[in-house]
Design an enzyme around this catalytic site. Structure first.
Site, PDB file in Angstrom:
ATOM      1  N   THR A  50      35.272  34.378  91.033  1.00  0.00           N
ATOM      2  CA  THR A  50      34.893  35.184  92.188  1.00  0.00           C
ATOM      3  C   THR A  50      34.848  34.555  93.418  1.00  0.00           C
ATOM      4  OG1 THR A  50      32.470  34.514  91.739  1.00  0.00           O
ATOM      5  CG2 THR A  50      33.237  36.347  90.476  1.00  0.00           C
TER       6      THR A  50
ATOM      7  N   ASN B 287      30.293  41.513  98.874  1.00  0.00           N
ATOM      8  CA  ASN B 287      30.551  41.507  97.746  1.00  0.00           C
ATOM      9  C   ASN B 287      31.810  40.514  97.339  1.00  0.00           C
ATOM     10  OD1 ASN B 287      28.661  43.253  96.749  1.00  0.00           O
ATOM     11  ND2 ASN B 287      29.705  45.248  97.554  1.00  0.00           N
ATOM     12  N   HIS B 288      32.345  40.150  96.159  1.00  0.00           N
ATOM     13  CA  HIS B 288      33.301  39.257  95.851  1.00  0.00           C
ATOM     14  C   HIS B 288      33.980  40.196  94.716  1.00  0.00           C
ATOM     15  CE1 HIS B 288      31.942  34.948  97.272  1.00  0.00           C
ATOM     16  NE2 HIS B 288      31.244  36.083  98.083  1.00  0.00           N
ATOM     17  N   ARG B 289      35.224  39.656  94.586  1.00  0.00           N
ATOM     18  CA  ARG B 289      36.082  40.305  93.634  1.00  0.00           C
ATOM     19  C   ARG B 289      35.485  39.903  92.319  1.00  0.00           C
ATOM     20  NH1 ARG B 289      42.132  39.178  94.710  1.00  0.00           N
ATOM     21  NH2 ARG B 289      41.182  37.115  95.012  1.00  0.00           N
TER      22      ARG B 289
ATOM     23  N   PRO C 234      34.043  45.249  94.874  1.00  0.00           N
ATOM     24  CA  PRO C 234      32.789  46.360  94.792  1.00  0.00           C
ATOM     25  C   PRO C 234      32.514  47.046  95.884  1.00  0.00           C
ATOM     26  CG  PRO C 234      32.292  44.276  93.810  1.00  0.00           C
ATOM     27  CD  PRO C 234      33.670  44.161  94.548  1.00  0.00           C
TER      28      PRO C 234
END
Length: 215
Positions: free
Chosen positions: A92, A84-86, A113
């Site tokens: 992102t 997951n990326h911000r 996430p």
């Protein structure tokens, strides 16, 4: 001959079929847990099951938990929370992992996430090249079609397929599903399983009722 099935502590349950390997006996990561008799099928013996569990970092804390008697086909991938990326920022892009001073932009874990553990029940069949996304729970007895991308939970004894996967149908009627979930045959001893293979390999409600003491 006293038949009790294969040795659950072997790597290959059948020495003549080398591409089938019991998962539990090949694991080196403490954040992957697998029950007895669950296997991964891949003709390339150099491919370990753990290589199919990606973006899985201990510091994140998520686990992949697989029940007993699961059949997992070649090409299946479990994508974990480390992928997951911000998402709440303007970009992102993961600047922090590129170095060169960009590590100053390292996000807090709370900013990423997080979907929790990925849980695969007992007696689950996952078809070839399926992708299981982070935090998904797949219930006992479920079937995941080949090439499916599973983004949401799949109830016990349901079939899911597609991208994103959707529920296609129940495997059995509600009464038989309830009996099977009560029976929990996967917790039986190998001797008891062997003695009742005929019933387990049928969909005869009367045989299942008899096993559950309901006849």
């Amino acid at each position: 001959m006293h038949a009790t099935g294969p040795n659950p502590n072997d790597i290959h349950p059948n020495p003549q079929i080398k591409q089938v390997r019991f998962i539990k006996n090949t694991l080196t990561r403490s954040n992957i847990i697998a029950g007895d008799f669950s296997y991964y099928d891949d003709p390339d013996e150099s491919v370990s099951f753990e290589s199919r569990v990606t973006h899985h970092y201990e510091f994140i804390g998520d686990k992949l938990m697989i029940g007993k008697f699961c059949a997992i086909a070649r090409g299946t991938e479990f994508i974990m929370n480390g992928a997951n990326h911000r998402m709440g920022s303007v970009t992102t892009y993961p600047f922090n992992i590129m170095g060169g001073g960009w590590e100053l932009a390292t996000p807090e874990l709370a900013d990423l996430p997080y979907k929790g553990d990925t849980v695969i029940g007992n007696d689950v069949w996952i078809g070839q090249n399926a992708t299981i996304m982070p935090g998904v729970t797949i219930g006992d007895g479920a079937i995941i079609a080949a090439n499916a991308t599973v983004t949401k939970d799949v109830p016990a004894y349901h079939i899911a397929g597609g991208n994103p996967a959707r529920i296609l149908r129940q495997r059995f009627d509600d009464e038989l599903i309830a009996l099977l979930l009560e029976l929990k045959w996967w917790d039986w001893s190998p001797e008891k399983i062997t003695a009742h293979l005929e019933a387990l390999c049928s969909s005869d409600l009367e045989q299942i009722r008899a096993l559950a003491g309901r006849s």
